[in-house]
Design a protein around this motif. Structure first.
Motif, PDB file in Angstrom:
ATOM      1  N   SER A 235       0.835  -1.203   0.000  1.00  0.00           N
ATOM      2  CA  SER A 235       0.000   0.000   0.000  1.00  0.00           C
ATOM      3  C   SER A 235       0.869   1.252   0.000  1.00  0.00           C
ATOM      4  O   SER A 235       1.902   1.309   0.675  1.00  0.00           O
ATOM      5  CB  SER A 235      -0.914   0.000   1.231  1.00  0.00           C
ATOM      6  N   ASP A 237      -0.114   3.935   1.272  1.00  0.00           N
ATOM      7  CA  ASP A 237      -0.617   4.747   2.379  1.00  0.00           C
ATOM      8  C   ASP A 237       0.450   5.031   3.425  1.00  0.00           C
ATOM      9  O   ASP A 237       0.345   5.990   4.192  1.00  0.00           O
ATOM     10  CB  ASP A 237      -1.803   4.054   3.055  1.00  0.00           C
ATOM     11  N   THR A 238       1.482   4.166   3.487  1.00  0.00           N
ATOM     12  CA  THR A 238       2.507   4.321   4.516  1.00  0.00           C
ATOM     13  C   THR A 238       3.883   4.498   3.865  1.00  0.00           C
ATOM     14  O   THR A 238       4.095   4.104   2.708  1.00  0.00           O
ATOM     15  CB  THR A 238       2.556   3.089   5.435  1.00  0.00           C
ATOM     16  N   ALA A 239       4.800   5.058   4.629  1.00  0.00           N
ATOM     17  CA  ALA A 239       6.161   5.249   4.128  1.00  0.00           C
ATOM     18  C   ALA A 239       6.833   3.910   3.846  1.00  0.00           C
ATOM     19  O   ALA A 239       7.576   3.764   2.869  1.00  0.00           O
ATOM     20  CB  ALA A 239       6.978   6.054   5.141  1.00  0.00           C
ATOM     21  N   ASP A 240       6.565   2.909   4.708  1.00  0.00           N
ATOM     22  CA  ASP A 240       7.146   1.581   4.505  1.00  0.00           C
ATOM     23  C   ASP A 240       6.619   0.950   3.224  1.00  0.00           C
ATOM     24  O   ASP A 240       7.373   0.327   2.464  1.00  0.00           O
ATOM     25  CB  ASP A 240       6.830   0.685   5.709  1.00  0.00           C
ATOM     26  N   ARG A 242       5.419   2.537   0.549  1.00  0.00           N
ATOM     27  CA  ARG A 242       5.980   3.246  -0.604  1.00  0.00           C
ATOM     28  C   ARG A 242       7.427   2.830  -0.853  1.00  0.00           C
ATOM     29  O   ARG A 242       7.874   2.739  -1.999  1.00  0.00           O
ATOM     30  CB  ARG A 242       5.886   4.760  -0.383  1.00  0.00           C
ATOM     31  N   ALA A 278      -3.178   4.352  -2.708  1.00  0.00           N
ATOM     32  CA  ALA A 278      -3.523   5.270  -1.629  1.00  0.00           C
ATOM     33  C   ALA A 278      -4.227   6.496  -2.168  1.00  0.00           C
ATOM     34  O   ALA A 278      -4.091   6.858  -3.325  1.00  0.00           O
ATOM     35  CB  ALA A 278      -2.236   5.691  -0.907  1.00  0.00           C
ATOM     36  N   ASN A 289       7.598  13.733   0.490  1.00  0.00           N
ATOM     37  CA  ASN A 289       7.933  12.396   0.052  1.00  0.00           C
ATOM     38  C   ASN A 289       8.599  12.370  -1.302  1.00  0.00           C
ATOM     39  O   ASN A 289       9.198  11.362  -1.691  1.00  0.00           O
ATOM     40  CB  ASN A 289       6.664  11.509  -0.009  1.00  0.00           C
TER      41      ASN A 289
END
Length: 293
Positions: A235, A237-240, A242, A278, A289
């Motif tokens: 997903s 939605d999170t930095a991890d 991405r 996301a 980001n």
């Protein structure tokens, strides 16, 4: 005495319009005899090539004598219709096919073990991963281990990884290899790239170029593609998530894949790729980001 006027007789010109259909008929008869001769020959490959050439010529309006054009289109037709052009498996028995599939499985398992051993010995478990399925062996490399943020230039210290992978591939040089680039869904924000398509494509090309510095590998077996943000594995939605989506994949394609199993694997992969991405990031979040690409 009245003069007698002799009546002049003009010779009538023969109507030669019949020559046009006659010439067409002769041309068609010549083509028929050529095809019949090819059918009588034991060289079936030549007959197939000629059949394709005639089919292309008569269906696309290209003259039969325009050899370069016909042959070019015939080759394109052949390559699109025969994705496994390097292997002719039509006449194989089931036992022969199974033996080749078994050897292929052993080859890919051995290659996977080599890569896994390299990952473990160099402490790269968080940066590299391997996956073997019914269609291919995929080596996934995190973009952070290869590129600086927003760049497609391979880090000098990361060239060793590309060279090691190329050395491993030399023992399996007859397999087709696809190098693909992927990004997250954050828009790129620099002067070098206008979109994630360009960034992902160029990263795949740059990595592949280093691999192909190995002259023992055949460039004809390599191709590259950029998927941009549209093939996520996590997903956004999170930095991890991405971070996982920003990657380069080296896929070694099977030549004797089980068709039914390959379809099921392909369907599953497509379903994963269609996972909703996301929602739109806020303006400040996008700016923050963009530098992590």
């Amino acid at each position: 005495m009245s003069k007698k006027h002799k009546k002049e007789h003009h010779e009538e010109h023969a109507d030669e319009t019949w020559l046009i259909p006659y010439a067409d008929l002769l041309t068609l008869l010549l083509a028929l005899f050529i095809v019949l001769y090819a059918m009588s020959s034991t060289d079936s490959k030549k007959f197939q090539d000629m059949s394709k050439a005639f089919n292309i010529a008569f269906s696309s309006g290209i003259g039969v004598l325009e050899q370069s054009s016909v042959i070019s289109q015939a080759n394109q037709f052949e390559s699109t219709q025969d994705p496994k052009r390097h292997e002719d498996t039509k006449d194989m028995s089931e036992e022969e096919r199974q033996a080749l599939q078994q050897k292929e499985q052993q080859d890919l398992e051995k290659l996977k073990q080599q890569v896994d051993k390299y990952i473990q010995s160099n402490g790269l478990t968080t940066q590299l991963d391997t996956k073997l399925n019914q269609s291919q062996l995929t080596i996934t490399i995190s973009d952070s281990s290869l590129f600086a943020p927003g760049s497609a230039k391979v880090k000098p210290e990361s060239r060793k990884l590309a060279i090691e992978i190329s050395n491993m591939l030399t023992k399996y040089s007859d397999y087709e290899v696809v190098v693909s680039g992927h990004t997250d869904n954050v828009p790129i924000n620099n002067d070098e790239f206008e979109s994630n398509w360009e960034l992902s494509s160029m990263r795949a090309i740059r990595f592949m170029n280093i691999v192909l510095e190995n002259k023992q590998l055949n460039p004809r077996n390599f191709s590259n593609i950029g998927y941009g943000e549209y093939r996520p594995i996590a997903s956004n939605d999170t930095a991890d998530g991405r971070s996982k989506n920003r990657r380069v994949e080296v896929s070694i394609i099977r030549k004797y894949a089980d068709a039914a199993k390959s379809v099921s694997v392909s369907t599953a992969s497509t379903a994963d790729a269609k996972t909703p991405a996301a929602g739109a990031a806020t303006k400040s979040g996008t700016t923050a980001n963009a530098a992590t690409k």
